[in-house]
Write a protein that holds these residues in place. Sequence first.
Motif, PDB file in Angstrom:
ATOM      1  N   ALA A 142       0.841  -1.207   0.000  1.00  0.00           N
ATOM      2  CA  ALA A 142       0.000   0.000   0.000  1.00  0.00           C
ATOM      3  C   ALA A 142       0.876   1.258   0.000  1.00  0.00           C
ATOM      4  N   ARG A 143       1.946   1.220   0.766  1.00  0.00           N
ATOM      5  CA  ARG A 143       2.873   2.374   0.791  1.00  0.00           C
ATOM      6  C   ARG A 143       3.459   2.617  -0.599  1.00  0.00           C
ATOM      7  N   MET A 144       3.870   1.523  -1.218  1.00  0.00           N
ATOM      8  CA  MET A 144       4.451   1.645  -2.565  1.00  0.00           C
ATOM      9  C   MET A 144       3.421   2.238  -3.534  1.00  0.00           C
ATOM     10  N   PHE A 145       2.163   1.777  -3.412  1.00  0.00           N
ATOM     11  CA  PHE A 145       1.103   2.275  -4.300  1.00  0.00           C
ATOM     12  C   PHE A 145       0.950   3.782  -4.162  1.00  0.00           C
ATOM     13  N   PHE A 146       0.826   4.274  -2.932  1.00  0.00           N
ATOM     14  CA  PHE A 146       0.601   5.715  -2.742  1.00  0.00           C
ATOM     15  C   PHE A 146       1.841   6.530  -3.126  1.00  0.00           C
ATOM     16  N   THR A 147       3.009   5.950  -2.910  1.00  0.00           N
ATOM     17  CA  THR A 147       4.245   6.652  -3.320  1.00  0.00           C
ATOM     18  C   THR A 147       4.261   6.829  -4.839  1.00  0.00           C
ATOM     19  N   GLU A 148       3.889   5.771  -5.569  1.00  0.00           N
ATOM     20  CA  GLU A 148       3.835   5.859  -7.038  1.00  0.00           C
ATOM     21  C   GLU A 148       2.700   6.782  -7.489  1.00  0.00           C
ATOM     22  N   LEU A 149       1.550   6.666  -6.807  1.00  0.00           N
ATOM     23  CA  LEU A 149       0.383   7.481  -7.178  1.00  0.00           C
ATOM     24  C   LEU A 149       0.687   8.969  -7.023  1.00  0.00           C
ATOM     25  N   SER A 150       1.519   9.303  -6.010  1.00  0.00           N
ATOM     26  CA  SER A 150       1.817  10.724  -5.743  1.00  0.00           C
ATOM     27  C   SER A 150       2.578  11.377  -6.891  1.00  0.00           C
ATOM     28  N   THR A 151       3.166  10.572  -7.771  1.00  0.00           N
ATOM     29  CA  THR A 151       3.922  11.143  -8.902  1.00  0.00           C
ATOM     30  C   THR A 151       3.001  11.493 -10.072  1.00  0.00           C
TER      31      THR A 151
END
Length: 1241
Positions: free
Chosen positions: A1136-1145
């Motif tokens: 989930a952390r990875m998802f939001f980190t990628e989504l923030s870009t």
Amino acid sequence: MDNVSFDINDALKHYMSDPAAIPTPEADSALVDCENDPESLSDNAIINGVLNPIVDAVAENPDAITRSSIFDSLQFLLKYTSYLSAHALSKIFDLITSGMATEADVIHHDLESDEQELIAHHKMLLEMYGFLLQWTIAAVETKAAEKSSTSMPARRGKPKGRKEVGKDGSWDSSTQLEIALNTMCKVLRLKLGKIFLTTSERDTFISLLTRPVYMILESEQRVKNTSIRMHTFKVLCVAVKHHGHAYAAQISIVQNLTYFEHLSEPMAELLHILAEQYDYPQLADEILRELSNKEFNSNDNKGPKSVSTFMVKLSELAPRLIIKQVTLLAKQLDSESHTLRSALIEVFGNMLVYLSKSDERGENHKSQMNAFFDVLEERFLDINPYCRCRTMQVYLKICELEQKFPKRRQKAAELACQSLEDKSSHVRRNAIKLLGALIRTHPFTALHGAQLARKDWQERLDKVDAELDALKPPVDAPGLDGNANTTVDAGLLDDATQIDATQLDPTQKSPAEMTEEEKVAAIRKAQEEAATSEAIEKLTLTKRYYSEALKFIDVLHEATTTVCQLLGSKNKSEVIEAMDFFEIGDAYNIEQNKVGIRRMLRLIWTKGNSDEGKGVQTHLIECYKRLFFEAPDSFSPNDAANYIARNMISLTFGATPAELTSLEQLLATMMKQGMIPEIVIAKLWQVYGVQKREISRKQRRGAIIVLGMLATASPEIVVGEMETMLRTGLGSHGRADLQLAKFTCVALRRINPSGRSAKESAIKFSRLSNDHAVLARLAAITEVSTESKEWYGVAEQAINAIYALSKHPDVLCSEIIRRKTKSVFSPQASRPTSRDESVPLSSASPPATQDGEEGDPTLLAPPTQAPPGSSQPPQSPSKKQNKDNTVALSQLLFIVGHVAIKQIVHLELCELDFKRRKQEKEKSAAAAKDASTLSAGTTTSTGRKAAGNKRKSAAAPAPEEDEGDELDLIGGTTEDDFTEAMAHIRERELLYDGRSLLAIFGPMVSEICANNTTYKDRNLQQAATLCLAKLMCVSSEYCEANLPLLITIMERSADATVRSNAVIALGDMAVCFNHLIDENTDFLYRRLADSDASVKRTCLMTLTFLILAGQVKVKGQLGEMAKCLEDEDKRIADLARMFFTELSTKDNAVYNHFVDMFSLLSADQRIDEESFRRIVRFLLGFVEKDKHAKQLADKLAARLPRCDTERQWNDVAFALGLLQHKNEEIAKVVSEGFRVVKGAA
């Protein structure tokens, strides 16, 4: 001739204020004439005319300098040195230096012969020469500085400037400067106390010599010249040692450290020489004392840096000087400047190195070392990361010492292990490096070599414990009670306090009363007790040794877990350090390291666009090469090949699918780079194909897995050994070991490279005809009769291989399905009633090969009846028969589903192939139009028939003329027409055409899935759901018809595997038929709250892909994904952390959806306040723009008055506190708090 009346104080006063204003009335008239035109002084003829007589006079007698005309002429020339040529200045320098040297010799002679009356005259001469020398050196240094500054732009292309520098620059003053410094030393060796009677006179004269020395040191170029540097040190050392220059030197050195960065190390060198060669350590003591009390401005970076470098250098050169003042220096550990603290940490490290090498071993020595270690251990927690790094760097140095400090090493290992979780990547990197050094230099090598396998050490400890227990007497036994280290020494007890033993026990005999035998027995008993005591003491020490080793190993095991996580760091140098750590650990056989070495494999996917990315990949390959691909030098080539082959096979043991994929990429990369010798590949084939002797299944499997991986880079590896593969993997061995068969199919598939490797491959593969032995064996392996779950993997890979290798894979797969259907629904002796139901299906082939008119009704009607007949319990005579039926039906459905999916891929490849050929044809059309048309008609035939064949379900080949006509038509169609035709085949013909074999199974699969109470078998339901999902990806019509069924299964199925498969299928359909799935994404999000962690993880991965790839629109359900940030399963939380980190870009996505997420999270009563706050803090970390922060603050602030509960109010207030909104009104509302009582409306 008039002599000058020279007063040094007056001369210096004028010189210091303005040298140009010094009067020179008696100067040579030729020079005076040039006063109004100083440019004319550059004429060497005028200068030589004046200087030559002066040189002659001084050479004859140094007293000539006292003549007014000579002294004033020299002063005049020194006033105008900027106009003089280098030649003239050199001549003046030489004149004054040689005059002073001669005068020194004369004075030495006169002092020896005690000529008292000449002393005053000599004093004046020395002062005059000293004054002129100071002035000359200042002029020379000014000239040198000008030269170095003008030479820089000259190199960039100013020809005139370069010529001038060439003329003047041909003179290098270094040699003359050395002679002048030597002359100064010569003068300082004189008994100046006899000449300068007062201290002030002496100090004034000494300053004439030292001032130019300090000026020389100000030039970085001069200091770099070792010879000049040593000469200047010599002058200063003699002045300090013999002429009371210490205090002045102290002031100058401290000033130099403050203003001249380049003098930090040279000043340390000077103090070292002064202490060692001149036995004068007092100056160093005074300077260190002054520096320890010095306070630096927080804005001053230069001062602390310079002082730090000085202290570190001095501690390396002269640790004895530092150790005396270390208590005072330690005060600077509280300094605000991290540079100073870092320096002191290094200084203390150098002190430890010095103490460990010294011969003294007293109590004072021990306490000093402990104090230094205590400080270093404290500094692991310094507030500044640079200081923490420096501490570890110091420990790295200590690790290399001969003395091991076992207790301190253990503490260092524990602290380094903690530092692996530091927020600074520099600190983490140094912690990894330190742990590596601690392993490499560990002290537990005395008894059993250097290996650190925990299991071995634990066994040794258990063995020692057992031996100790055997030696110790029972607890109630008299005498030895098992305590080897008794705390009270009996010898210390006062004899007078001891009671006579005979008083206590009258029966006990004194030694005088014993017989000889009793004495011998007593002595023997005492010896035995002493031997036992000695053995116990030895074992106790051994036990302590083992226990300490185990404590160290436990720390390493704990550290390894963290270092594994650091392999995913964004900082590439940290990742490289982590790889090196695992490589070191492997050499010392630390068990936990095996995990890290496996985990390293995934780094092969590091993006290699930057040098850093390529560096990680290259380093990984190098590490693996050293670990697994380099045999010991003593091995013969054959043994080395065996060793490497064995290592390569071992890499596959226990590997997960993800690790195997990464290993494949690694081995393919190494193969491309020519790192794997031919002989090793030959050995792998030997292991795989060995028939005569029995080898383990794991070995044989490993060999073909590795060979299949290597074949991705070089398909020729597999092509040459097809016979071996047919005989082994697809022969008897493969039938006995389905895993072997599966990996053999994978390796065979590599004969025809696909994707990027196809473009890179030099050899073009021509597909095989369906009667080829390879394809026959592949088809046969799918029909192996077994109940093993491994069959599904084999069937999948066999079908993949058929589609990769066959010219007409659809024809062959139709045959496979037909035969499998026949075996499932064929009549059996015990079940005569099912014969009528199964005949139409088993005879599905003949109608399909005819016109199709008769075949259609018979093919479409039976499926609704046939499956029930095949799986209804009442009709089966035994449970085993029923089990066989369900297994066979499950396998059939699996084949049908997988063939359907592969057929779509095959159609897409046909389309790509057609487009490629069409483009090639268009290019060559200009050259030979007629010929190219004919060629297009014939060459297209290689793969085109495949598309039609699936539709007609293995219909008999049409006559040649028809085929030719059909291909001509294809050759003439446009790309759009062809694409439409393919879409029509996929949409209408595969699942709905009466002649299609797959059309039979569509209704059957739906029937089985819909009636899960009738068809209860779990495996059958799994296979049927998977088949349904795959068929739904073929046709949007079929998908639409069965979507409610699939969603119901996903929601209600009790089987986690079925639910996971349904989630993945919905994800695939979202890509294929976006318009159908878009309305049903809520059902997908619901699986994020599934009770099974594997379903939840699958759902999160599927949604991550769909959202980041833009396949589904996010409508506010992101809050469900945000909840996963606090999931109990760490892998789900990390995902989930990875998802939001990628989504923030992606276009402020977190900001755009934050309010919706916040509402959903705040409304969910199941999330406790702490978890909620952690989620919100994480999400708001992606809102970086002030504008966005203010807008969010306004939106959230509007909610405050509408909050019904205090918890809701607190949630909003917390979010507002994290946002940098700078809005006073909002701050005021928040500060007022939640209103419990509301005013009347």
